[in-house]
Design a protein around this motif. Structure first.
Motif, PDB file in Angstrom:
ATOM      1  N   HIS A 183      34.175  33.345  12.666  1.00  0.00           N
ATOM      2  CA  HIS A 183      33.540  33.646  10.358  1.00  0.00           C
ATOM      3  C   HIS A 183      34.515  32.793  10.026  1.00  0.00           C
ATOM      4  O   HIS A 183      35.065  32.414  10.223  1.00  0.00           O
ATOM      5  CB  HIS A 183      34.733  34.807  10.577  1.00  0.00           C
ATOM      6  CG  HIS A 183      36.174  35.237  10.939  1.00  0.00           C
ATOM      7  ND1 HIS A 183      36.844  34.003   9.719  1.00  0.00           N
ATOM      8  CD2 HIS A 183      37.501  34.651  11.765  1.00  0.00           C
ATOM      9  CE1 HIS A 183      38.341  33.740  10.289  1.00  0.00           C
ATOM     10  NE2 HIS A 183      38.711  34.415  11.448  1.00  0.00           N
ATOM     11  N   ASP A 195      41.558  29.090  10.840  1.00  0.00           N
ATOM     12  CA  ASP A 195      41.838  30.332  11.411  1.00  0.00           C
ATOM     13  C   ASP A 195      40.397  30.106   9.738  1.00  0.00           C
ATOM     14  O   ASP A 195      41.037  30.839   8.673  1.00  0.00           O
ATOM     15  CB  ASP A 195      42.653  31.284  11.683  1.00  0.00           C
ATOM     16  CG  ASP A 195      42.252  32.748  10.940  1.00  0.00           C
ATOM     17  OD1 ASP A 195      41.485  33.012  11.816  1.00  0.00           O
ATOM     18  OD2 ASP A 195      43.197  33.418  10.948  1.00  0.00           O
ATOM     19  N   ASN A 196      38.752  30.217  10.349  1.00  0.00           N
ATOM     20  CA  ASN A 196      38.845  29.609  11.618  1.00  0.00           C
ATOM     21  C   ASN A 196      37.846  28.881  11.426  1.00  0.00           C
ATOM     22  O   ASN A 196      35.817  28.657  11.962  1.00  0.00           O
ATOM     23  CB  ASN A 196      38.335  30.926  11.645  1.00  0.00           C
ATOM     24  CG  ASN A 196      37.474  31.164  13.238  1.00  0.00           C
ATOM     25  OD1 ASN A 196      37.863  30.494  14.140  1.00  0.00           O
ATOM     26  ND2 ASN A 196      35.785  31.461  13.377  1.00  0.00           N
ATOM     27  N   GLU A 227      35.941  38.517   7.438  1.00  0.00           N
ATOM     28  CA  GLU A 227      36.660  39.184   9.231  1.00  0.00           C
ATOM     29  C   GLU A 227      37.891  39.386   8.582  1.00  0.00           C
ATOM     30  O   GLU A 227      38.839  40.025   9.669  1.00  0.00           O
ATOM     31  CB  GLU A 227      36.631  37.456  10.447  1.00  0.00           C
ATOM     32  CG  GLU A 227      36.751  37.823  11.068  1.00  0.00           C
ATOM     33  CD  GLU A 227      38.186  37.981  11.518  1.00  0.00           C
ATOM     34  OE1 GLU A 227      39.656  38.477  12.476  1.00  0.00           O
ATOM     35  OE2 GLU A 227      38.854  37.564  10.737  1.00  0.00           O
ATOM     36  N   GLU A 228      38.811  38.510   7.828  1.00  0.00           N
ATOM     37  CA  GLU A 228      40.308  38.926   7.490  1.00  0.00           C
ATOM     38  C   GLU A 228      39.964  39.791   6.921  1.00  0.00           C
ATOM     39  O   GLU A 228      39.751  40.989   6.039  1.00  0.00           O
ATOM     40  CB  GLU A 228      40.127  37.835   6.266  1.00  0.00           C
ATOM     41  CG  GLU A 228      40.374  35.845   7.447  1.00  0.00           C
ATOM     42  CD  GLU A 228      41.983  35.717   8.117  1.00  0.00           C
ATOM     43  OE1 GLU A 228      41.857  36.974   8.800  1.00  0.00           O
ATOM     44  OE2 GLU A 228      41.464  34.438   9.223  1.00  0.00           O
ATOM     45  N   ASP A 263      37.229  31.818  17.111  1.00  0.00           N
ATOM     46  CA  ASP A 263      38.323  32.898  16.525  1.00  0.00           C
ATOM     47  C   ASP A 263      39.386  31.789  16.915  1.00  0.00           C
ATOM     48  O   ASP A 263      40.407  32.220  17.863  1.00  0.00           O
ATOM     49  CB  ASP A 263      38.324  33.546  16.071  1.00  0.00           C
ATOM     50  CG  ASP A 263      38.460  34.342  14.804  1.00  0.00           C
ATOM     51  OD1 ASP A 263      39.236  33.659  14.527  1.00  0.00           O
ATOM     52  OD2 ASP A 263      38.769  35.840  14.325  1.00  0.00           O
ATOM     53  N   ARG A 264      40.019  31.130  15.944  1.00  0.00           N
ATOM     54  CA  ARG A 264      41.230  30.321  16.632  1.00  0.00           C
ATOM     55  C   ARG A 264      40.914  29.409  17.909  1.00  0.00           C
ATOM     56  O   ARG A 264      41.753  29.814  18.830  1.00  0.00           O
ATOM     57  CB  ARG A 264      42.624  30.965  16.443  1.00  0.00           C
ATOM     58  CG  ARG A 264      42.044  31.710  14.641  1.00  0.00           C
ATOM     59  CD  ARG A 264      43.210  32.552  14.362  1.00  0.00           C
ATOM     60  NE  ARG A 264      44.833  32.296  16.150  1.00  0.00           N
ATOM     61  CZ  ARG A 264      44.999  33.198  16.229  1.00  0.00           C
ATOM     62  NH1 ARG A 264      45.884  34.725  15.496  1.00  0.00           N
ATOM     63  NH2 ARG A 264      46.480  33.025  17.192  1.00  0.00           N
TER      64      ARG A 264
HETATM   65 ZN   LIG Z   1      40.093  34.256  12.803  1.00  0.00          ZN
END
Ligand SMILES: [Zn+2]
Length: 359
Positions: A183, A195-196, A227-228, A263-264
């Protein structure tokens, strides 16, 4: 609706034309390796230092025999044996952690926060479009609506976000393929290095490698928008991936062999988390774990639903997530490039590249 993302079609066409112009000579050079075709191809392609232009020596029967009355024959020149050049093999592509980190620095350090409907997000999306187009991919963006809400304590308006879809040339999504996604958006208050931007950085580097050495199955790369969270509950986050899965034609769903969410993936750790949501198949997670062993990268399996893989798992599509090491600057202004460790980006990249190598 703003039309901020011009299509890269012209640039792609231009690069194709350039490639097409190279074809006859390079084909000829390949043919050069076949001794039988040596003369024909060499004469068809002038100017190359490695391409002999001499004709074969005439056969003995064609050389007139000297007679007493004829002048002293000019000695027949002896043809120098031609050396057929051995093509130098390209070294296999290697993941470059510094290149992935440079993406993190650009997104989180230069652009900054990228809330899903903000100008910062659109700028980041354009950056992905330009970067992937330059690597030779066919890039499209698909807009989708997101609702107003509250994102990690900050009120956000309704608006439009986008997925950036990155396909290799000639890609057919109804044929077997995999998706590697990350994302692109952030919560409003965070520059989102870990992030991210970390996931996007690894994705871009994998795309560079896949362009140089295509895996056995083609890879569609996706930078997901929004995404968040914009509220509580399962329907108020992962909007980009939910939109993608909802709109996915049955033939494309059937052709999807697996989806990996990055992701992360950059906070330093002694392992890479490999997660699923705990509802669907773990086949892809298991395949990533096996691939990680061949790449000598320690991993730990885990269960979480807080990334785009969950949208695919809910759609009964094989998926997994890499990343989720806890860190202090999560969803805060402190999520700056310094929290990301290039070596950890390299570990995540190595796991995915090893898995792609098994397809
Ligand atoms: Zn994320």
């Amino acid at each position: 609706m703003p039309t901020i993302l011009p299509t890269p079609t012209d640039r792609v066409r231009l690069s194709r034309v350039a490639r097409a112009a190279d074809v006859p000579c390079s084909v000829a050079r390949h043919r050069l390796a076949a001794a039988a075709a040596l003369v024909l191809t060499a004469t068809a392609c002038s100017g190359g230092a490695d391409e002999p232009a001499s004709a074969p020596p005439p056969s003995v029967s064609q050389i007139p025999a000297p007679t007493a009355t004829s002048p002293t024959p000019t000695p027949t020149p002896t043809a120098t044996p031609t050396t057929i050049p051995t093509p130098t093999p390209m070294p296999p592509p290697a993941f470059d952690p510094a290149a992935a980190y440079a993406v993190v620095e650009h997104l989180a350090g230069t652009i900054g926060p990228r809330e899903a409907t903000s100008p910062g997000f659109q700028q980041a999306a354009q950056y992905v479009v330009d970067t992937m187009t330059a690597l030779g991919y066919e890039v499209t963006t698909t807009p989708f609506p997101v609702p107003a809400g509250n994102s990690w304590g900050v009120d956000v308006e309704a608006g439009t976000s986008r997925n950036v879809i990155v396909d290799p040339p000639g890609f057919d999504p109804t044929r077997p393929h995999v998706i590697v996604g990350a994302h692109l958006d952030t919560v409003p208050q965070a520059p989102g290095a870990e992030d991210n931007a970390s996931g996007i950085g690894v994705m871009v580097e994998l795309a560079r490698m896949a362009a140089a050495q295509p895996p056995g199955l083609p890879v569609r790369f996706i930078a997901f928008g929004s995404e968040e969270p914009r509220g509580d509950g399962d329907s108020m986050h992962h909007f980009g991936s939910q939109f993608y899965v909802r709109e996915l034609p049955a033939a494309q769903a059937a052709a999807l062999a697996g989806m990996v969410s990055l992701d992360r993936v950059g906070v330093a750790a002694d392992h890479v988390p490999v997660c699923t949501g705990g509802r669907g198949t773990t086949a892809l997670r298991d395949a990533l774990v096996a691939a990680a062993a061949t790449a000598a990268v320690p991993v730990r399996t885990c269960e979480n639903r807080s990334s785009d893989h969950w949208s695919f798992e809910k759609g009964d599509l094989p998926s997994a997530r890499l990343g989720s090491i806890p860190y202090e600057a999560y969803h805060s202004p402190g999520d700056v490039p310094a929290v990301v460790d290039p070596a950890q980006l390299g570990r995540a990249g190595a796991v995915v590249w090893a898995w792609l190598g098994t397809l």
